[in-house]
Design a protein around this motif. Structure first.
Motif, short mmCIF file in Angstrom:
data_model
loop_
_atom_site.label_atom_id
_atom_site.label_comp_id
_atom_site.label_asym_id
_atom_site.label_seq_id
_atom_site.Cartn_x
_atom_site.Cartn_y
_atom_site.Cartn_z
N VAL A 149 -7.83 1.35 10.99
CA VAL A 149 -7.85 2.60 11.74
C VAL A 149 -6.49 3.28 11.65
O VAL A 149 -6.38 4.48 11.39
CB VAL A 149 -8.24 2.34 13.20
N LEU A 150 -5.44 2.52 11.87
CA LEU A 150 -4.08 3.07 11.86
C LEU A 150 -3.70 3.65 10.51
O LEU A 150 -2.91 4.60 10.43
CB LEU A 150 -3.07 1.99 12.27
N THR A 151 -4.24 3.10 9.44
CA THR A 151 -3.89 3.55 8.09
C THR A 151 -4.96 4.44 7.46
O THR A 151 -4.82 4.87 6.31
CB THR A 151 -3.67 2.34 7.16
N MET A 152 -6.02 4.73 8.20
CA MET A 152 -7.14 5.53 7.68
C MET A 152 -7.69 4.95 6.39
O MET A 152 -7.98 5.67 5.42
CB MET A 152 -6.74 6.99 7.48
N THR A 153 -7.87 3.65 6.37
CA THR A 153 -8.44 2.96 5.19
C THR A 153 -9.70 2.20 5.59
O THR A 153 -9.94 1.09 5.11
CB THR A 153 -7.41 2.01 4.57
N LEU A 154 -10.52 2.79 6.42
CA LEU A 154 -11.73 2.13 6.91
C LEU A 154 -12.77 1.92 5.81
O LEU A 154 -13.60 1.02 5.91
CB LEU A 154 -12.35 2.95 8.04
N GLY A 155 -12.73 2.76 4.79
CA GLY A 155 -13.73 2.65 3.73
C GLY A 155 -15.09 3.20 4.12
O GLY A 155 -16.08 2.94 3.42
N THR A 156 -15.16 3.95 5.20
CA THR A 156 -16.44 4.50 5.66
C THR A 156 -16.55 5.97 5.27
O THR A 156 -15.56 6.63 4.95
CB THR A 156 -16.57 4.37 7.19
#
Length: 365
Positions: A149-156
């Motif tokens: 979440v903090l890195t915006m790398t959720l992959g969604t």
């Protein structure tokens, strides 16, 4: 088409906190006293005459914690898509920060983490939302962490490239959803978490929820007590969504001087007024490159990382329309910029031109 504000907000749904002016004045010095050439105004006028700074509303530049260049302009403005008319901007004029808000929420998360109120980045994300047991039971989502979440790398799946007047824009769709948090957490998984960066206001929405749940305070109240008051920040507004939730992704309004105070605190490794406001180790963690953008910039914990040819590496917060906070640790420089080029394809150019053609070239020596 409805405006963004009509889609997202109830009439008059904004929270105002703080006094009408900054609690403590920032010292002002001449450009020469800050190590800059005295011709900043001439450089500014030349760039304006060439049409390279269109839409700028305010500039505040600090070196050594002191203002050496501050200018305001006149022009049309809007708040979340609602026109405000022609504004003569000045030191006390509140301005939309748009997604600069995201980076400030990142700071708030670090403060709450230091107080033991929110989960660490390595903690499972769905475990923090026990109200959604069906989502937690999905093996693919079990790999999601707070760090993603903090890195915006959720992959969604998430798409904010569409106009903010469109219900197909993911942030707008989130705001229109019956449950904004389920909407974010239930997006289809397109890639392995941690592999790709996707701009995602829903991620910041989750951080805001974790902060509110952990601290027991509304996000604007925690921001005021934990960050704004300690930095001497004056009045702010925080726009709410249709369900009354303060927008963690883009709702903050602030004056440029107070945005510059945040940059000054960053250069002081989290200290202000003789106290540690943001943990120094959180700032160090936030400014580590944890994801790579297509244009080569890095991304940490809700902060952008980049480099200009002159001035070197910067850390920054970026918002729609040309809102910027640039911090250069190597040359002790902070530049806060507000502008009104909302949703325009070339909105990035005026603040970039200001830095590259006006401020950095005037650095003496």
């Amino acid at each position: 088409m409805p405006t963004r504000r009509q889609i997202l907000t109830l009439a008059g749904a904004a929270l105002m906190t703080g006094t009408t002016a900054s609690a403590t004045a920032l010292e002002t010095v001449s450009p020469a006293a800050a190590g800059f050439q005295p011709d900043l105004d001439q450089r500014l006028a030349a760039a304006q005459a060439a049409g390279r700074l269109d839409g700028l509303h305010g500039i505040v530049a600090l070196r050594g914690g002191r203002i050496f260049f501050e200018r305001y302009f006149r022009g049309p403005d809007a708040s979340w898509g609602t026109p405000l008319g022609e504004i003569a901007f000045g030191p006390d004029t509140l301005h939309d920060l748009r997604s600069v808000t995201k980076s400030i929420v990142g700071l708030l998360y670090g403060i709450a983490l230091d107080r033991g109120m929110v989960p660490a980045p390595d903690q499972p994300l769905l475990a923090q939302f026990p109200e959604y047991p069906d989502l937690a039971a999905d093996p693919a989502r079990a790999r999601l962490t707070v760090g993603h979440v903090l890195t915006m790398t959720l992959g969604t799946e998430w798409n904010e490239s569409l106009p903010y007047t469109s219900a197909a824009n993911s942030e707008i769709a989130m705001e229109m959803a019956a449950d904004r948090y389920r909407f974010v957490l239930d997006r289809p998984i397109l890639a392995e978490p941690g592999q790709h960066w996707t701009y995602n206001g829903g991620a910041t929405t989750l951080l805001g929820r974790l902060i509110e749940r952990g601290t027991g305070q509304a996000l604007p109240d925690f921001a005021r007590a934990a960050l704004f008051d300690p930095l001497g920040i004056g009045a702010t507004q925080w726009t709410r969504g249709h369900d009354g939730t303060p927008s963690a992704a883009s709702g903050l309004r602030m004056v440029p001087r107070d945005l510059a105070r945040i940059g000054r605190m960053i250069l002081a490794k989290g200290q202000a007024g003789g106290r540690q406001v943001v943990p120094a180790d959180w700032l160090a963690a936030s400014f580590q490159p944890r994801a790579r953008l297509e244009d080569g910039r890095g991304y940490g914990y809700h902060w952008y990382l980049g480099r200009f040819e002159a001035g070197g590496f910067w850390r920054g917060a970026i918002g729609n329309g040309g809102q910027r906070l640039f911090v250069w640790p190597g040359i002790d420089l902070v530049v806060a910029i507000t502008a009104g080029n909302y949703d325009q394809p070339e909105q990035w150019r005026p603040p970039t031109n200001l830095v590259r053609e006006v401020i950095l070239p005037a650095l003496a020596g």
